[in-house]
Design a protein around this motif. Structure first.
Motif, PDB file in Angstrom:
ATOM      1  N   ASP A 199       0.854  -1.182   0.000  1.00 49.32           N
ATOM      2  CA  ASP A 199       0.000   0.000   0.000  1.00 49.32           C
ATOM      3  C   ASP A 199       0.896   1.240   0.000  1.00 49.32           C
ATOM      4  O   ASP A 199       1.718   1.417   0.896  1.00 49.32           O
ATOM      5  CB  ASP A 199      -0.875  -0.052   1.264  1.00 49.32           C
ATOM      6  N   THR A 201       0.308   4.237   0.656  1.00 49.22           N
ATOM      7  CA  THR A 201       0.164   5.168   1.781  1.00 49.22           C
ATOM      8  C   THR A 201       1.086   4.779   2.930  1.00 49.22           C
ATOM      9  O   THR A 201       1.434   5.615   3.748  1.00 49.22           O
ATOM     10  CB  THR A 201      -1.283   5.254   2.321  1.00 49.22           C
ATOM     11  N   LEU A 202       1.501   3.494   2.992  1.00 47.78           N
ATOM     12  CA  LEU A 202       2.445   3.095   4.042  1.00 47.78           C
ATOM     13  C   LEU A 202       3.761   3.833   3.846  1.00 47.78           C
ATOM     14  O   LEU A 202       4.390   4.289   4.804  1.00 47.78           O
ATOM     15  CB  LEU A 202       2.689   1.590   4.004  1.00 47.78           C
ATOM     16  N   GLU A 204       4.052   6.698   2.313  1.00 47.97           N
ATOM     17  CA  GLU A 204       3.767   8.093   2.666  1.00 47.97           C
ATOM     18  C   GLU A 204       3.782   8.271   4.178  1.00 47.97           C
ATOM     19  O   GLU A 204       4.296   9.265   4.691  1.00 47.97           O
ATOM     20  CB  GLU A 204       2.400   8.514   2.118  1.00 47.97           C
ATOM     21  N   ALA A 205       3.195   7.308   4.885  1.00 48.71           N
ATOM     22  CA  ALA A 205       3.150   7.410   6.347  1.00 48.71           C
ATOM     23  C   ALA A 205       4.560   7.416   6.921  1.00 48.71           C
ATOM     24  O   ALA A 205       4.867   8.172   7.842  1.00 48.71           O
ATOM     25  CB  ALA A 205       2.338   6.250   6.936  1.00 48.71           C
ATOM     26  N   ALA A 206       5.448   6.591   6.355  1.00 48.86           N
ATOM     27  CA  ALA A 206       6.827   6.551   6.832  1.00 48.86           C
ATOM     28  C   ALA A 206       7.504   7.895   6.580  1.00 48.86           C
ATOM     29  O   ALA A 206       8.238   8.411   7.428  1.00 48.86           O
ATOM     30  CB  ALA A 206       7.589   5.427   6.136  1.00 48.86           C
ATOM     31  N   THR A 207       7.234   8.484   5.418  1.00 57.83           N
ATOM     32  CA  THR A 207       7.780   9.801   5.099  1.00 57.83           C
ATOM     33  C   THR A 207       7.259  10.821   6.097  1.00 57.83           C
ATOM     34  O   THR A 207       8.013  11.631   6.639  1.00 57.83           O
ATOM     35  CB  THR A 207       7.337  10.235   3.686  1.00 57.83           C
ATOM     36  N   ASP A 208       5.958  10.756   6.338  1.00 60.04           N
ATOM     37  CA  ASP A 208       5.318  11.683   7.257  1.00 60.04           C
ATOM     38  C   ASP A 208       5.934  11.604   8.648  1.00 60.04           C
ATOM     39  O   ASP A 208       6.021  12.597   9.361  1.00 60.04           O
ATOM     40  CB  ASP A 208       3.825  11.352   7.325  1.00 60.04           C
ATOM     41  N   LEU A 209       6.384  10.415   9.023  1.00 60.26           N
ATOM     42  CA  LEU A 209       6.970  10.231  10.353  1.00 60.26           C
ATOM     43  C   LEU A 209       8.464  10.527  10.359  1.00 60.26           C
ATOM     44  O   LEU A 209       9.157  10.234  11.326  1.00 60.26           O
ATOM     45  CB  LEU A 209       6.701   8.817  10.850  1.00 60.26           C
ATOM     46  N   ARG A 216      13.011   4.819   4.566  1.00 63.73           N
ATOM     47  CA  ARG A 216      11.681   4.232   4.383  1.00 63.73           C
ATOM     48  C   ARG A 216      11.760   2.995   3.495  1.00 63.73           C
ATOM     49  O   ARG A 216      10.970   2.075   3.635  1.00 63.73           O
ATOM     50  CB  ARG A 216      10.669   5.247   3.879  1.00 63.73           C
ATOM     51  N   ILE A 220      10.276  -0.085   5.439  1.00 70.18           N
ATOM     52  CA  ILE A 220       8.920  -0.431   4.993  1.00 70.18           C
ATOM     53  C   ILE A 220       8.958  -1.294   3.729  1.00 70.18           C
ATOM     54  O   ILE A 220       8.530  -2.446   3.747  1.00 70.18           O
ATOM     55  CB  ILE A 220       8.081   0.847   4.713  1.00 70.18           C
ATOM     56  N   LEU A 224       8.489  -5.510   3.622  1.00 70.22           N
ATOM     57  CA  LEU A 224       7.196  -5.958   3.100  1.00 70.22           C
ATOM     58  C   LEU A 224       7.349  -6.722   1.792  1.00 70.22           C
ATOM     59  O   LEU A 224       6.417  -7.393   1.353  1.00 70.22           O
ATOM     60  CB  LEU A 224       6.252  -4.768   2.924  1.00 70.22           C
TER      61      LEU A 224
ATOM     62  N   PHE B  60       3.059  16.291   0.666  1.00 66.26           N
ATOM     63  CA  PHE B  60       2.944  15.187  -0.288  1.00 66.26           C
ATOM     64  C   PHE B  60       2.609  15.688  -1.682  1.00 66.26           C
ATOM     65  O   PHE B  60       2.628  14.946  -2.643  1.00 66.26           O
ATOM     66  CB  PHE B  60       1.873  14.189   0.154  1.00 66.26           C
ATOM     67  N   ASN B  86       2.212  16.070  11.220  1.00 64.00           N
ATOM     68  CA  ASN B  86       2.009  14.630  11.126  1.00 64.00           C
ATOM     69  C   ASN B  86       0.584  14.379  10.710  1.00 64.00           C
ATOM     70  O   ASN B  86      -0.298  15.209  10.914  1.00 64.00           O
ATOM     71  CB  ASN B  86       2.345  13.921  12.433  1.00 64.00           C
ATOM     72  N   PHE B  89      -3.956   9.119   8.307  1.00 60.65           N
ATOM     73  CA  PHE B  89      -4.440   8.824   6.961  1.00 60.65           C
ATOM     74  C   PHE B  89      -5.836   8.223   6.993  1.00 60.65           C
ATOM     75  O   PHE B  89      -6.224   7.574   7.955  1.00 60.65           O
ATOM     76  CB  PHE B  89      -3.490   7.861   6.258  1.00 60.65           C
ATOM     77  N   PHE B  95       1.478   0.116   9.788  1.00 66.55           N
ATOM     78  CA  PHE B  95       2.478  -0.771   9.192  1.00 66.55           C
ATOM     79  C   PHE B  95       2.151  -2.217   9.575  1.00 66.55           C
ATOM     80  O   PHE B  95       2.180  -2.565  10.757  1.00 66.55           O
ATOM     81  CB  PHE B  95       3.882  -0.395   9.667  1.00 66.55           C
ATOM     82  N   TYR B 106       7.569   4.388  15.667  1.00 65.46           N
ATOM     83  CA  TYR B 106       8.250   4.394  14.368  1.00 65.46           C
ATOM     84  C   TYR B 106       9.025   5.697  14.129  1.00 65.46           C
ATOM     85  O   TYR B 106      10.195   5.679  13.777  1.00 65.46           O
ATOM     86  CB  TYR B 106       7.228   4.205  13.242  1.00 65.46           C
TER      87      TYR B 106
END
Lengths: 305, 367
Positions: A199, A201-202, A204-209, A216, A220, A224, B60, B86, B89, B95, B106
């Motif tokens: 996915d 967005t996973l 993206e979520a890692a980037t966001d964090l 990432r 990630i 995976l 993004f 932050n 979503f 994850f 994380y």
């Protein structure tokens, strides 16, 4: 106007009586898969059983003595020739799977993450080498690596070497190069599939964090895609252990692998029982090694977290 | 609901931001200021540009033109991983190969805190979202509501200046959604972080926000408090999107400065505030009134402001009844929401009826 309650209930459904065995879920399932099952039994199970039976017999010139013996296995496991050949085959297949996966991963990654709308086209292009025969592809490596080959003439033309070298062909390296090239596509596909399943967005979520591109990927994307890496390793490793065409054509005497010895026992040496024992031993060792690799990769992936 | 004072300091400055995809403008010259500590909602139908705007704040997506700054820092060229924001979503993006604890810490891993401090912050974040004790649970063993909470904890633990929420409640069932609305609001007040919520659910926006920006077709139609947005919508689109609204054609009698006088067949002459976006177009104008601001007059009851009509349809919803009433001279019948009294008679369809209204509830609307 009210409808009487009895009027709604229809007659109880009458089930036609049939043989309960034929009615059963299992019987229906079996009959559905029977064509495949028969095919698998005749062409897979029976031959393997024959090989297994042969491995416990003894060859006496033209006849086969069918008394049970473990002598073939003693030879297969203790004779240094076979032991060395088996170890070399495992080593070559390990090297080939390592290089194949290392080269295939970036290709699969590129197609999956940057292929855009042309993913199908990219995959199609990758299969093009498969349109020619495997033998032809092996032979072309002979042309590239040979004494009067492309590589030697290029090196001489560039003035990097004085004369042609015979160091490129007829050795283990040549076998590894040829096999790596031959199996590349088989490694690209499972890795591509596992990357496609991630996915986005996973990521993206890692980037966001706070993760940059490298982090990432390592935290990630790579973990995976481990199932794809494992399939790729298995798909490449298992058949390459038993390959005999490539070592025969480009391996020389350093590149001989266990399958060449097995082929010799079934052919010129005419000792089917020993050939069978070598086959069974190889199968067992490959299975063990495959299991070991799967466990190792999984553990490595878990530790990387 | 907003009972605490929000600092009048701006946290996010969006100035003249446009985002085009080819000839399509997802966002068109949009400017907006979001204050520090505010619960701010971007509300609008799908395709109105609200998610595009949120993703540009997160980093993004990049504006085609215009600029965004967060806490005084211009964000041009700053990648998403270096922004003080932050995000939660819509799909939660938990994850799958990590457990709850690993998910939550994380982002902390990169900060290289000492083990005790890291553990303390993870525990604190889990407690904030009521997930204490579930740290070792695998990501795939969680329910939708729990995933939502993990996503929230994972973002909050980073102590961002701005928390971005992309339709975070849309995947939950109604009961859980309402519960989470209350919790999110309480959490925001407790941590004091600026929340920016994207939603297409007007009730969600009204229930949680300090201020709402209503967006249509890549533009912001109105920015105001929930109460003002509901009671004084600037145009028909905003009025219609935020719950039911009766629209009545009116004629402009007089227009001066900030107010105007309108004339309608049923309501007579009405003096109202002139909406900011109002552009005069001949003598025609539109008046709006919410269905719950019309009241049925029973028996001999009278009111200073009445309008008479006939019931043409009736829908029962438990606590309320929805009546559709035809008024002579109105193009469209009026919708009326009547709170049900237990034991009271039903109003039959076809009955003649009188309605009372408060002239203050009538608002002039730009088209």
């Amino acid at each position: 106007m009210t409808v009487p309650a009895e009027g709604i209930v229809g007659p109880a459904p009458v089930r036609r009586q049939r043989n309960p065995v034929l009615q059963s879920e299992a019987a229906r399932g079996l009959s559905l898969i029977s064509p495949t099952l028969i095919y698998a039994v005749i062409f897979l199970v029976v031959p393997i059983l024959l090989v297994l039976a042969n491995s416990f017999w003894t060859q006496h010139y033209l006849e086969i003595d069918r008394t049970f013996t473990l002598e073939n296995y003693r030879v297969a496991l203790t004779d240094p020739i076979y032991r060395d050949l088996l170890l070399r085959s495992l080593w070559i297949s390990l090297l080939v799977s390592f290089f194949t996966v290392t080269l295939a991963y970036p290709i699969a990654y590129f197609i999956s993450f940057h292929g855009g709308v042309h993913k199908g086209l990219w995959l199609f292009l990758i299969t093009i080498p498969f349109w020619t025969s495997y033998l032809l592809r092996v032979m072309s490596w002979k042309v590239i690596l040979g004494y009067n080959g492309v590589l030697n003439s290029t090196l001489m033309g560039l003035g990097l070497t004085d004369g042609p070298s015979d160091a490129f062909l007829y050795n283990t390296t040549a076998v590894v190069i040829t096999l790596t090239h031959a199996w590349a596509t088989f490694a690209v596909l499972p890795i591509f599939v596992s990357l496609e399943k991630i996915d986005r967005t996973l990521v993206e979520a890692a980037t966001d964090l706070g993760d940059g591109p490298l982090r990432r990927f390592l935290r990630i994307t790579l973990p995976l895609s481990v199932p794809g890496i494992i399939s790729a390793v298995l798909i490449v490793m298992i058949p390459t252990v038993g390959d005999f065409v490539t070592p025969r054509l480009v391996g020389g005497k350093d590149g001989v692998m266990i399958a060449n010895a097995i082929q010799a026992q079934f052919g010129k040496a005419a000792n089917w029982p020993l050939g069978a024992a070598l086959s069974v031993t190889t199968m067992a060792v490959v299975t063990a090694m495959a299991a070991f690799i799967v466990v190792t990769i999984r553990m490595a992936a878990r530790r990387a977290r | 609901m907003p009972d605490r004072t929000i600092a009048n300091r701006s946290m996010i400055e969006i100035s003249r931001v446009t985002r085009s995809y080819g000839s399509f403008k997802a966002l068109d010259e949009t400017s907006l200021t979001i204050r520090e500590g505010e619960f701010f909602s971007l509300l609008g139908p799908s395709g109105c540009g609200k998610t595009t705007l949120l993703r540009m704040i997160a980093g993004f997506d990049t504006p085609t033109s215009g600029s965004i700054s967060i806490d005084g820092q211009p964000m041009d060229g700053v990648p998403a991983n270096r922004r003080p924001t932050n995000m939660v979503f819509q799909s939660y993006a938990i994850f799958p190969h990590l457990n709850v604890e690993q998910n939550v810490c994380y982002g902390l891993k990169r900060l290289r805190l000492d083990a005790a401090e890291e553990k303390r912050r993870v525990e604190e974040a889990l407690a904030q979202v009521s997930l204490t004790g579930l740290g070792k649970r695998g990501a795939l063993e969680l329910s939708g509501g729990q995933r939502q909470r993990v996503a929230l904890a994972r973002a909050l633990v980073m102590r961002p200046k701005v928390l971005l929420l992309d339709e975070p409640l849309s995947a939950l069932d109604k009961k859980l959604r309402e519960q989470m609305q209350v919790e999110l609001r309480r959490l925001q007040q407790a941590v004091g972080i600026t929340f920016v919520l994207v939603t297409h659910d007007q009730y969600e926006a009204l229930a949680m926000s300090d201020r709402i920006a209503v967006m249509f077709g890549g533009r912001i139609a109105q920015v105001a408090s929930p109460k003002e947005i509901y009671q004084r919508p600037v145009n028909c689109q905003v009025a219609d999107f935020l719950g039911g609204m009766n629209f009545v054609k009116a004629e402009i009698v007089e227009e001066n400065g900030a107010s105007m006088t309108l004339d309608t067949p049923g309501f007579g002459r009405v003096r109202t505030d002139k909406p900011a976006a109002f552009v005069r177009n001949g003598r025609a104008a539109t008046l709006g009134i919410r269905p719950e601001r019309l009241r049925v007059l029973w028996d001999d009851a009278t009111d200073a402001h009445e309008v008479a009509g006939k019931v043409v349809d009736r829908h029962y919803f438990g606590e309320i009844t929805h009546l559709v009433i035809e008024i002579p001279g109105f193009e469209k019948p009026l919708s009326v929401t009547e709170t049900n009294n237990f034991g009271a008679d039903d109003i039959p369809v076809g009955a003649s009826i009188r309605l009372a209204y408060d002239p203050d509830a009538l608002v002039a609307l730009a088209d």
